[in-house]
Design an enzyme around this catalytic site. Structure first.
Site, mmCIF file in Angstrom:
data_model
loop_
_atom_site.group_PDB
_atom_site.id
_atom_site.type_symbol
_atom_site.label_atom_id
_atom_site.label_comp_id
_atom_site.label_asym_id
_atom_site.label_seq_id
_atom_site.Cartn_x
_atom_site.Cartn_y
_atom_site.Cartn_z
ATOM 1 C CG PHE A 146 -1.490 1.240 1.682
ATOM 2 C CD1 PHE A 146 -2.102 2.118 0.786
ATOM 3 C CD2 PHE A 146 -1.398 1.606 3.023
ATOM 4 C CE1 PHE A 146 -2.596 3.346 1.229
ATOM 5 C CE2 PHE A 146 -1.893 2.814 3.461
ATOM 6 C CZ PHE A 146 -2.480 3.683 2.570
ATOM 7 C CG ASP B 202 6.616 -6.422 -2.366
ATOM 8 O OD1 ASP B 202 6.305 -5.317 -1.885
ATOM 9 O OD2 ASP B 202 6.079 -7.492 -2.010
ATOM 10 C CG ASN B 203 8.147 -11.408 0.055
ATOM 11 O OD1 ASN B 203 7.342 -10.493 0.242
ATOM 12 N ND2 ASN B 203 8.552 -12.213 1.027
ATOM 13 N N GLY C 109 22.912 -2.698 5.241
ATOM 14 C CA GLY C 109 24.169 -3.099 4.596
ATOM 15 C C GLY C 109 24.269 -2.524 3.187
ATOM 16 C CE1 TYR D 52 4.428 -3.956 11.542
ATOM 17 C CE2 TYR D 52 3.337 -2.793 13.330
ATOM 18 C CZ TYR D 52 3.817 -2.816 12.036
ATOM 19 O OH TYR D 52 3.694 -1.704 11.233
HETATM 20 P P1 NAD Z 1 1.503 -3.634 3.088
HETATM 21 O O1 NAD Z 1 1.299 -4.967 3.675
HETATM 22 O O2 NAD Z 1 0.483 -3.119 2.125
HETATM 23 O O3 NAD Z 1 2.916 -3.529 2.367
HETATM 24 C C1 NAD Z 1 4.050 -4.224 2.799
HETATM 25 C C2 NAD Z 1 4.803 -4.713 1.579
HETATM 26 O O4 NAD Z 1 6.015 -5.352 1.990
HETATM 27 C C3 NAD Z 1 4.025 -5.754 0.764
HETATM 28 O O5 NAD Z 1 4.062 -5.458 -0.604
HETATM 29 C C4 NAD Z 1 4.752 -7.063 1.066
HETATM 30 O O6 NAD Z 1 4.604 -8.021 0.049
HETATM 31 C C5 NAD Z 1 6.174 -6.557 1.266
HETATM 32 N N1 NAD Z 1 7.011 -7.457 2.050
HETATM 33 C C6 NAD Z 1 6.776 -7.937 3.299
HETATM 34 N N2 NAD Z 1 7.778 -8.735 3.707
HETATM 35 C C7 NAD Z 1 8.683 -8.751 2.689
HETATM 36 C C8 NAD Z 1 9.941 -9.388 2.499
HETATM 37 N N3 NAD Z 1 10.474 -10.183 3.433
HETATM 38 N N4 NAD Z 1 10.614 -9.168 1.348
HETATM 39 C C9 NAD Z 1 10.105 -8.378 0.374
HETATM 40 N N5 NAD Z 1 8.906 -7.750 0.498
HETATM 41 C C10 NAD Z 1 8.204 -7.934 1.642
HETATM 42 O O7 NAD Z 1 1.649 -2.620 4.325
HETATM 43 P P2 NAD Z 1 1.728 -1.013 4.363
HETATM 44 O O8 NAD Z 1 0.583 -0.519 5.143
HETATM 45 O O9 NAD Z 1 1.984 -0.474 3.009
HETATM 46 O O10 NAD Z 1 3.019 -0.813 5.264
HETATM 47 C C11 NAD Z 1 4.283 -0.529 4.706
HETATM 48 C C12 NAD Z 1 5.289 -0.240 5.794
HETATM 49 O O11 NAD Z 1 4.847 0.866 6.593
HETATM 50 C C13 NAD Z 1 5.500 -1.412 6.759
HETATM 51 O O12 NAD Z 1 6.871 -1.482 7.087
HETATM 52 C C14 NAD Z 1 4.679 -1.030 7.961
HETATM 53 O O13 NAD Z 1 5.190 -1.591 9.144
HETATM 54 C C15 NAD Z 1 4.806 0.489 7.960
HETATM 55 N N6 NAD Z 1 3.661 1.109 8.653
HETATM 56 C C16 NAD Z 1 2.440 1.220 8.043
HETATM 57 C C17 NAD Z 1 1.379 1.793 8.734
HETATM 58 C C18 NAD Z 1 0.018 1.995 8.113
HETATM 59 O O14 NAD Z 1 -0.866 2.546 8.763
HETATM 60 N N7 NAD Z 1 -0.232 1.615 6.876
HETATM 61 C C19 NAD Z 1 1.558 2.232 10.053
HETATM 62 C C20 NAD Z 1 2.805 2.059 10.642
HETATM 63 C C21 NAD Z 1 3.857 1.524 9.932
#
Ligand code: NAD
Ligand code: UDP
Length: 313
Positions: A11, A31-32, A102, A145
């Site tokens: 997102f 991304d995975n 890294g 988390y």
């Molecule tokens: P999301 O789940 O939509 O996006 C996360 C993305 O990371 C996904 O595309 C997923 O496939 C990818 N991913 C996860 N593990 C992976 C790995 N090991 N290797 C490669 N890709 C990987 O979530 P989001 O809401 O877009 O959140 C994105 C970041 O922002 C996260 O780190 C989350 O902790 C942080 N965050 C988001 C919010 C929020 O309100 N949306 C709040 C606090 C922090």
């Protein structure tokens, strides 16, 4: 400039890819797809300055050529997702952060870590300032988390202090907008999906717990500004407009015109009772302020979900 964005098919990551492309950067997205999706990349996947690498960033990655900026956003983020993938969540917060730091060290790149308001846990201070150390249950269901992100922050500061990497940490508060997954289990997609389908809205507990919702374009603007500062301590980004979850359900019912009922369900364990960012630091440092009010942001997001539901995608 060449910018690496992990989690770029998610997102927030997909909005970042779009923004950095619009700023003239080359964007390398890793991304995975554990919680992201290919359609999130559709608006820019054929862009000549966009490159996609399918890879689990918890494992080492060699990227040929220069990299100027590394933004580490890969991680499951919805409580339902990280409950489904607790070990992957811990690994991407720990090993994924190590791997990306890294890369930043080797390439002499700026680094930005996506951290979270969950570092404050179920907070005993309200609103939350960056100086607050938090109230986290390490062995609870959210521990995978919260502790992964707290470790990630510690690792980021260690790379800054030990290796002089130009690091940045953003503590993101609840952010919403287009390209969230309808079934990611977070409160906004749940309520909107339920309202648009005429199903009951599932309020957990009595709905008196609070959250503060920030529209994604405001968050992206703050991240963009933070990356180009020389400030290394965490910065809260979020919209301080706080609302109870019950009021939020009522607001979504009103905006959607839905006749759905509200149904109360048990409150999940360790669910924070209150959450509101103190954004004094972001205001002062970045001259940043959220611009999109909740009603406007919710209308835009609702139009996106309405379209998703009616097209069956
Ligand atoms: P999301 O789940 O939509 O996006 C996360 C993305 O990371 C996904 O595309 C997923 O496939 C990818 N991913 C996860 N593990 C992976 C790995 N090991 N290797 C490669 N890709 C990987 O979530 P989001 O809401 O877009 O959140 C994105 C970041 O922002 C996260 O780190 C989350 O902790 C942080 N965050 C988001 C919010 C929020 O309100 N949306 C709040 C606090 C922090
Ligand atoms: N919540 C709810 N109904 C739902 C989903 C979530 O009442 O269908 C509540 C949840 O218990 C929490 C708040 O909404 O108090 C925000 O939950 P979310 O999963 O979006 O993320 P959190 O802010 O807890 O990380």
């Amino acid at each position: 400039m060449r910018t690496l964005i992990t989690g770029g098919a998610g997102f927030i990551g997909s909005h970042l890819c779009e923004r950095f492309l619009a700023e003239g950067h080359e964007v390398v997205c890793v991304d995975n797809f554990i919680t992201g999706s290919i359609p999130n990349l559709d608006p820019f996947r054929d862009h000549p300055r966009f490159k996609f690498i399918g890879h689990d960033i918890s494992n080492p990655l060699k990227i040929p050529g220069p990299i100027d900026n590394v933004l580490h956003f890969a991680s499951p983020a919805s409580p339902v997702d990280y409950l489904n993938y607790p070990i992957q969540t811990l690994k991407v917060g720990a090993m994924g952060t190590h791997v990306t730091l890294g890369i930043a060290k080797e390439k002499k790149a700026r680094y930005l870590l996506a951290s979270t308001s969950e570092c404050y846990g179920d907070p005993l201070e309200h609103p939350q300032r960056e100086e607050y150390w938090g109230n986290v249950n390490p062995i609870g269901v959210r521990g995978c988390y919260d502790e992964a992100k707290r470790f990630a922050e510690a690792m980021t500061m260690a790379y800054h202090r030990t290796h002089g990497v130009n690091t940045h940490i953003v503590r993101i508060f609840n952010t919403y907008g287009e390209r969230m997954r309808l079934d990611d289990g977070r409160v906004l997609p749940n309520f909107m999906g339920q309202a648009l389908r005429g199903e009951p809205l599932t309020v957990y507990g009595d709905g008196s717990q609070t959250r503060s919702f920030c529209y994604v374009s405001d968050l992206v603007e703050g991240i963009f500004r933070l990356l180009f500062t020389d400030y290394h301590l965490p910065v809260n980004l979020g919209n301080p407009a706080e609302i109870t979850i019950l009021q939020f359900a009522e607001e979504i019912l009103r905006l959607s015109g839905s006749k759905s009922r509200i149904e109360f369900r048990p409150l999940p364990a360790d669910d924070p009772k209150v959450r509101q960012p103190d954004i004094t630091r972001a205001r002062t440092l970045l001259n940043w302020e959220p611009r999109v009010g909740r009603e406007e942001g919710l209308k835009r997001t609702m139009a996106y979900f309405r379209n998703k539901i009616s097209s069956g995608s």
